[in-house]
Design an enzyme around this catalytic site. Structure first.
Site, PDB file in Angstrom:
ATOM      1  N   LYS A   1      54.498 -16.233 -21.008  1.00 28.03           N
ATOM      2  CA  LYS A   1      55.930 -17.669 -21.902  1.00 28.03           C
ATOM      3  C   LYS A   1      57.040 -17.316 -20.911  1.00 28.03           C
ATOM      4  O   LYS A   1      57.743 -17.944 -20.378  1.00 28.03           O
ATOM      5  CB  LYS A   1      55.664 -16.822 -23.826  1.00 28.03           C
ATOM      6  CG  LYS A   1      57.261 -18.173 -23.777  1.00 28.03           C
ATOM      7  CD  LYS A   1      57.283 -17.631 -24.945  1.00 28.03           C
ATOM      8  CE  LYS A   1      58.878 -17.601 -25.229  1.00 28.03           C
ATOM      9  NZ  LYS A   1      59.525 -17.516 -26.672  1.00 28.03           N
TER      10      LYS A   1
ATOM     11  N   ASP B   1      72.221 -16.527 -26.174  1.00 28.27           N
ATOM     12  CA  ASP B   1      72.321 -17.095 -26.606  1.00 28.27           C
ATOM     13  C   ASP B   1      71.377 -18.137 -26.547  1.00 28.27           C
ATOM     14  O   ASP B   1      71.671 -19.109 -25.373  1.00 28.27           O
ATOM     15  CB  ASP B   1      73.211 -17.267 -26.836  1.00 28.27           C
ATOM     16  CG  ASP B   1      74.210 -18.423 -27.669  1.00 28.27           C
ATOM     17  OD1 ASP B   1      74.476 -17.573 -29.481  1.00 28.27           O
ATOM     18  OD2 ASP B   1      74.200 -19.813 -28.437  1.00 28.27           O
TER      19      ASP B   1
ATOM     20  N   THR C   1      71.581  -8.021 -29.403  1.00 30.76           N
ATOM     21  CA  THR C   1      71.085  -9.707 -30.668  1.00 30.76           C
ATOM     22  C   THR C   1      70.750  -8.748 -31.660  1.00 30.76           C
ATOM     23  O   THR C   1      70.201  -7.291 -31.010  1.00 30.76           O
ATOM     24  CB  THR C   1      69.716  -9.857 -29.373  1.00 30.76           C
ATOM     25  OG1 THR C   1      69.057 -10.736 -30.486  1.00 30.76           O
ATOM     26  CG2 THR C   1      68.366  -8.641 -29.151  1.00 30.76           C
TER      27      THR C   1
HETATM   28  P1  ITT Z   1      71.164 -12.716 -32.206  1.00 27.84           P
HETATM   29  O1  ITT Z   1      72.559 -13.535 -31.748  1.00 27.84           O
HETATM   30  O2  ITT Z   1      71.619 -11.630 -32.345  1.00 27.84           O
HETATM   31  O3  ITT Z   1      70.346 -12.364 -30.925  1.00 27.84           O
HETATM   32  P2  ITT Z   1      69.615 -15.494 -32.850  1.00 27.84           P
HETATM   33  O4  ITT Z   1      68.471 -15.328 -33.695  1.00 27.84           O
HETATM   34  O5  ITT Z   1      70.645 -15.722 -34.360  1.00 27.84           O
HETATM   35  O6  ITT Z   1      69.996 -13.188 -32.473  1.00 27.84           O
HETATM   36  P3  ITT Z   1      70.770 -16.870 -31.479  1.00 27.84           P
HETATM   37  O7  ITT Z   1      72.277 -17.526 -32.368  1.00 27.84           O
HETATM   38  O8  ITT Z   1      70.927 -17.574 -29.843  1.00 27.84           O
HETATM   39  O9  ITT Z   1      70.644 -16.049 -32.183  1.00 27.84           O
HETATM   40  O10 ITT Z   1      70.000 -18.517 -32.908  1.00 27.84           O
HETATM   41  C1  ITT Z   1      68.674 -18.476 -31.200  1.00 27.84           C
HETATM   42  C2  ITT Z   1      67.904 -19.233 -32.107  1.00 27.84           C
HETATM   43  O11 ITT Z   1      67.045 -20.417 -31.152  1.00 27.84           O
HETATM   44  C3  ITT Z   1      67.079 -18.764 -32.625  1.00 27.84           C
HETATM   45  O12 ITT Z   1      67.210 -18.355 -33.816  1.00 27.84           O
HETATM   46  C4  ITT Z   1      65.442 -19.047 -32.849  1.00 27.84           C
HETATM   47  O13 ITT Z   1      65.373 -20.575 -33.702  1.00 27.84           O
HETATM   48  C5  ITT Z   1      65.692 -20.807 -30.960  1.00 27.84           C
HETATM   49  N1  ITT Z   1      64.879 -19.805 -30.090  1.00 27.84           N
HETATM   50  C6  ITT Z   1      65.473 -19.054 -28.878  1.00 27.84           C
HETATM   51  N2  ITT Z   1      64.671 -19.041 -28.195  1.00 27.84           N
HETATM   52  C7  ITT Z   1      63.182 -19.117 -28.680  1.00 27.84           C
HETATM   53  C8  ITT Z   1      62.587 -19.027 -28.205  1.00 27.84           C
HETATM   54  O14 ITT Z   1      62.284 -18.166 -26.993  1.00 27.84           O
HETATM   55  N3  ITT Z   1      61.269 -19.629 -28.491  1.00 27.84           N
HETATM   56  C9  ITT Z   1      61.607 -19.727 -30.725  1.00 27.84           C
HETATM   57  N4  ITT Z   1      62.836 -20.098 -30.198  1.00 27.84           N
HETATM   58  C10 ITT Z   1      63.683 -20.377 -29.850  1.00 27.84           C
END
Ligand code: ITT
Length: 189
Positions: free
Chosen positions: A167, A64, A7
């Site tokens: 959390k 994801d 990530t």
């Molecule tokens: P990687 O792909 O490099 O892991 P990313 O942030 O692009 O990083 P994702 O494509 O999985 O990852 O997008 C996840 C998004 O969803 C993240 O950027 C947040 O905006 C939201 N998200 C996921 N889990 C969360 C959490 O625990 N608390 C708040 N927002 C969350």
């Protein structure tokens, strides 16, 4: 044992590092530019895990995740990270969510799919889901992403008003991680 985390999101990495039990060392993988073209959290997690495993040449965990809001037909969903545009940050994504909801509270859930892979081999995926409510304004300063807007009724607070341990004990990511941890030994030979 050592597990590479695929990530570039520092919020996710911090949660995995803090939540991992003794005996599992979570190592940040060097960022890799992987395609994210799947139509589901599962497909994207698999894609990310295999892409990073090929680069790292070791066991990799990819996450994801995203937010599904019922009133918005499940949006932003798999597009949560780029809801307000390709280069948008967390604050801009939250601002767009509030705009779309126009002052309404809305039932929502966070979803997390963790994929485990070795080079050339997808081992398993694990899904965690947590139900909550999107508030009409932000509360709290912990966490990342949509946390200040995500109210968790059983504790009467948003995710951004919880300690990291609180959390992780109830979150989508904590659930998926605990399911994965139970199976991890079987994959570590
Ligand atoms: P990687 O792909 O490099 O892991 P990313 O942030 O692009 O990083 P994702 O494509 O999985 O990852 O997008 C996840 C998004 O969803 C993240 O950027 C947040 O905006 C939201 N998200 C996921 N889990 C969360 C959490 O625990 N608390 C708040 N927002 C969350």
């Amino acid at each position: 044992m050592r597990l590479y985390v695929a990530t570039s999101n520092p919020g996710k990495l911090a949660e995995f590092r803090r939540g991992a039990p003794a005996g599992i060392e979570m190592v940040a993988a060097e960022p890799v530019d992987c395609p994210e073209t799947g139509a589901s959290f599962e497909a994207n997690a698999r894609q990310k895990a295999l892409c990073y495993a090929a680069a790292v040449r070791d066991l990799v965990l990819a996450d994801d995740s995203g937010l599904e809001v019922d009133l918005l037909g499940g949006a932003p969903g798999i597009y949560s990270a780029r809801y307000a545009g390709e280069s948008a940050g967390d604050a801009e994504n939250r601002a767009r969510l509030l705009r779309e909801l126009g002052g309404r509270r809305a039932a929502a859930r966070f979803v997390c799919v963790i994929a485990l892979a070795r080079p050339g081999e997808l081992l398993a995926t694990f899904r965690g889901v947590v139900e909550g409510v999107i508030l009409e304004s932000e509360r709290g300063a912990e966490g990342f992403g949509y946390d200040p807007l995500f109210f968790y009724p059983p504790l009467g607070r948003t995710f951004a008003e919880m300690s990291p341990d609180e959390k992780f004990a109830c979150s989508h990511r904590g659930q998926a991680f605990r399911a994965m941890s139970e199976k991890l030994l079987a994959f570590s030979y």
